[in-house]
Motif scaffolding. Sequence first.
Motif, PDB file in Angstrom:
ATOM      1  N   VAL A 117       8.247  -7.684  -2.007  1.00 51.25           N
ATOM      2  CA  VAL A 117       8.977  -6.453  -1.656  1.00 51.25           C
ATOM      3  C   VAL A 117       8.649  -5.345  -2.649  1.00 51.25           C
ATOM      4  O   VAL A 117       8.437  -4.186  -2.261  1.00 51.25           O
ATOM      5  CB  VAL A 117      10.494  -6.719  -1.613  1.00 51.25           C
ATOM      6  N   ALA A 118       8.562  -5.689  -3.928  1.00 48.97           N
ATOM      7  CA  ALA A 118       8.246  -4.690  -4.953  1.00 48.97           C
ATOM      8  C   ALA A 118       6.850  -4.102  -4.736  1.00 48.97           C
ATOM      9  O   ALA A 118       6.640  -2.892  -4.879  1.00 48.97           O
ATOM     10  CB  ALA A 118       8.361  -5.313  -6.343  1.00 48.97           C
ATOM     11  N   ARG A 119       5.887  -4.967  -4.383  1.00 45.46           N
ATOM     12  CA  ARG A 119       4.533  -4.471  -4.129  1.00 45.46           C
ATOM     13  C   ARG A 119       4.505  -3.546  -2.915  1.00 45.46           C
ATOM     14  O   ARG A 119       3.847  -2.498  -2.927  1.00 45.46           O
ATOM     15  CB  ARG A 119       3.574  -5.649  -3.917  1.00 45.46           C
ATOM     16  N   ALA A 120       5.216  -3.929  -1.871  1.00 44.10           N
ATOM     17  CA  ALA A 120       5.256  -3.094  -0.666  1.00 44.10           C
ATOM     18  C   ALA A 120       5.941  -1.763  -0.958  1.00 44.10           C
ATOM     19  O   ALA A 120       5.490  -0.702  -0.507  1.00 44.10           O
ATOM     20  CB  ALA A 120       5.984  -3.831   0.454  1.00 44.10           C
ATOM     21  N   ALA A 121       7.035  -1.809  -1.725  1.00 41.69           N
ATOM     22  CA  ALA A 121       7.770  -0.591  -2.062  1.00 41.69           C
ATOM     23  C   ALA A 121       6.901   0.369  -2.864  1.00 41.69           C
ATOM     24  O   ALA A 121       6.951   1.590  -2.680  1.00 41.69           O
ATOM     25  CB  ALA A 121       9.029  -0.946  -2.842  1.00 41.69           C
ATOM     26  N   LYS A 122       6.075  -0.190  -3.747  1.00 45.62           N
ATOM     27  CA  LYS A 122       5.182   0.635  -4.561  1.00 45.62           C
ATOM     28  C   LYS A 122       4.195   1.390  -3.683  1.00 45.62           C
ATOM     29  O   LYS A 122       3.932   2.579  -3.896  1.00 45.62           O
ATOM     30  CB  LYS A 122       4.438  -0.255  -5.557  1.00 45.62           C
ATOM     31  N   VAL A 123       3.654   0.700  -2.676  1.00 47.35           N
ATOM     32  CA  VAL A 123       2.713   1.337  -1.758  1.00 47.35           C
ATOM     33  C   VAL A 123       3.418   2.406  -0.939  1.00 47.35           C
ATOM     34  O   VAL A 123       2.906   3.515  -0.753  1.00 47.35           O
ATOM     35  CB  VAL A 123       2.082   0.288  -0.814  1.00 47.35           C
ATOM     36  N   ILE A 124       4.610   2.085  -0.439  1.00 45.54           N
ATOM     37  CA  ILE A 124       5.368   3.021   0.380  1.00 45.54           C
ATOM     38  C   ILE A 124       5.692   4.294  -0.403  1.00 45.54           C
ATOM     39  O   ILE A 124       5.526   5.411   0.084  1.00 45.54           O
ATOM     40  CB  ILE A 124       6.670   2.363   0.893  1.00 45.54           C
ATOM     41  N   ASN A 125       6.141   4.139  -1.632  1.00 46.31           N
ATOM     42  CA  ASN A 125       6.498   5.291  -2.450  1.00 46.31           C
ATOM     43  C   ASN A 125       5.289   6.118  -2.851  1.00 46.31           C
ATOM     44  O   ASN A 125       5.379   7.330  -3.020  1.00 46.31           O
ATOM     45  CB  ASN A 125       7.221   4.827  -3.716  1.00 46.31           C
ATOM     46  N   LYS A 126       4.156   5.467  -2.964  1.00 46.73           N
ATOM     47  CA  LYS A 126       2.951   6.155  -3.430  1.00 46.73           C
ATOM     48  C   LYS A 126       2.273   6.960  -2.349  1.00 46.73           C
ATOM     49  O   LYS A 126       1.859   8.092  -2.549  1.00 46.73           O
ATOM     50  CB  LYS A 126       1.969   5.131  -4.005  1.00 46.73           C
ATOM     51  N   LYS A 127       2.139   6.377  -1.153  1.00 50.07           N
ATOM     52  CA  LYS A 127       1.315   7.053  -0.137  1.00 50.07           C
ATOM     53  C   LYS A 127       1.915   7.074   1.259  1.00 50.07           C
ATOM     54  O   LYS A 127       1.221   7.321   2.220  1.00 50.07           O
ATOM     55  CB  LYS A 127      -0.072   6.387  -0.080  1.00 50.07           C
ATOM     56  N   GLY A 128       3.190   6.809   1.364  1.00 50.63           N
ATOM     57  CA  GLY A 128       3.770   6.748   2.696  1.00 50.63           C
ATOM     58  C   GLY A 128       3.685   5.329   3.222  1.00 50.63           C
ATOM     59  O   GLY A 128       3.458   4.401   2.476  1.00 50.63           O
ATOM     60  N   VAL A 129       3.836   5.161   4.505  1.00 51.28           N
ATOM     61  CA  VAL A 129       3.927   3.817   5.068  1.00 51.28           C
ATOM     62  C   VAL A 129       2.793   3.558   6.029  1.00 51.28           C
ATOM     63  O   VAL A 129       2.801   4.049   7.149  1.00 51.28           O
ATOM     64  CB  VAL A 129       5.265   3.655   5.807  1.00 51.28           C
ATOM     65  N   THR A 130       1.811   2.798   5.590  1.00 48.64           N
ATOM     66  CA  THR A 130       0.734   2.429   6.501  1.00 48.64           C
ATOM     67  C   THR A 130      -0.090   1.290   5.926  1.00 48.64           C
ATOM     68  O   THR A 130      -0.384   1.262   4.744  1.00 48.64           O
ATOM     69  CB  THR A 130      -0.199   3.629   6.800  1.00 48.64           C
TER      70      THR A 130
END
Length: 255
Positions: A117-130
Motif C-alpha cells: 500500500v505504501a508503494r502504491a501510495a507513493k506512486v499515486i502521490n507522485k504522478k497521479g493514478v495509472t
Amino acid sequence: METEGTIKAIIVDDEARHHETLGKMLGNFCPEIEILGNAQNVSEAVSLIMDKSPQIIFLDIEMPGGNGFTLFDHFEEPPFEVIFTTAHDLYAINAIKYAALDYLMKPINIRELQDAVARAAKVINKKGVTVSSEKINVLKSNLKLEDQRFTKIALPSSDGIDFIEAEAIIRAEAERSYSNFYLQSGKKILVSKPLKEYEALLEQCNFFRVHKSHMINLTHLEKYVKGKGGYVIMKDGSHVDVSVRKKDDLLNRLM
C-alpha cells in the motif's frame, strides 16, 4: 495529483470471505485506504471501476470465467494502481515480477500489505493514478509465452522504468541496496532495488551468481581464468571475480 490522505480502492476476488478478510486488514492496518466496493469477477470490476474511479485495485488472479489479468483488456492506459493477490501460481507471480508490478500471497501478511500500500501510495502521490502501459504490455507478452521463458524485465531507475531484453544484459552488480545492470550497448542502469530481488528471475534467463555481489549472463561469458576462485571475462571485456564457494558450481554449469 495529491491523494489528500485517503486512497480509494476496490477488492476484486471471487470469494466473499477474502473480501471480508482483506477489508478488515486494510481497515485495521492501512487506515488511509477507503474501500469503495467489492467485485467477484472482471466484468463486475470493470463496472465498479467506471462508476467509482478507484485509485488502487486489489486484484485476485484466479477467478471463474477468466483470470484477473483480463481486466487490463478493458483499459488502454489503466487509471489505477494494482496490487495482485494470489494463493499460488508461480508462473503468474514471475510474470508479475518481470513487469515490476506488485503482488501479495494469500494468506496475506500484514507487513507485506502495508508495504504494498505504501508503494502504491507513493506512486499515486507522485504522478497521479495509472499503471504504465509499458508494464502491462510486458506482463501480457510474458503471459503469452508457452515455454515460460520471459524475454523482458522491468528495471526501475531514478528517472523511470527501463524495459530490457534479458539477453541484452551482460551482468548485474550489487551496490548496497541498489543494483547496477550492464548492457550490451555499453549502457549502465542503476536500479533502486537490491540484487537479491532479481536473483530468482535472472536465474531463469541463464544468469549465474558467481559472487555475492555479481550475477553474470552465461550467454556473454568469454572465458574462465583459473585461480583460488578464479575470475571470468565477459564479452564487454569486464573481469568478474568468482568466489571460492561458487567455483565448482560454475565449472559444473559450464561443462
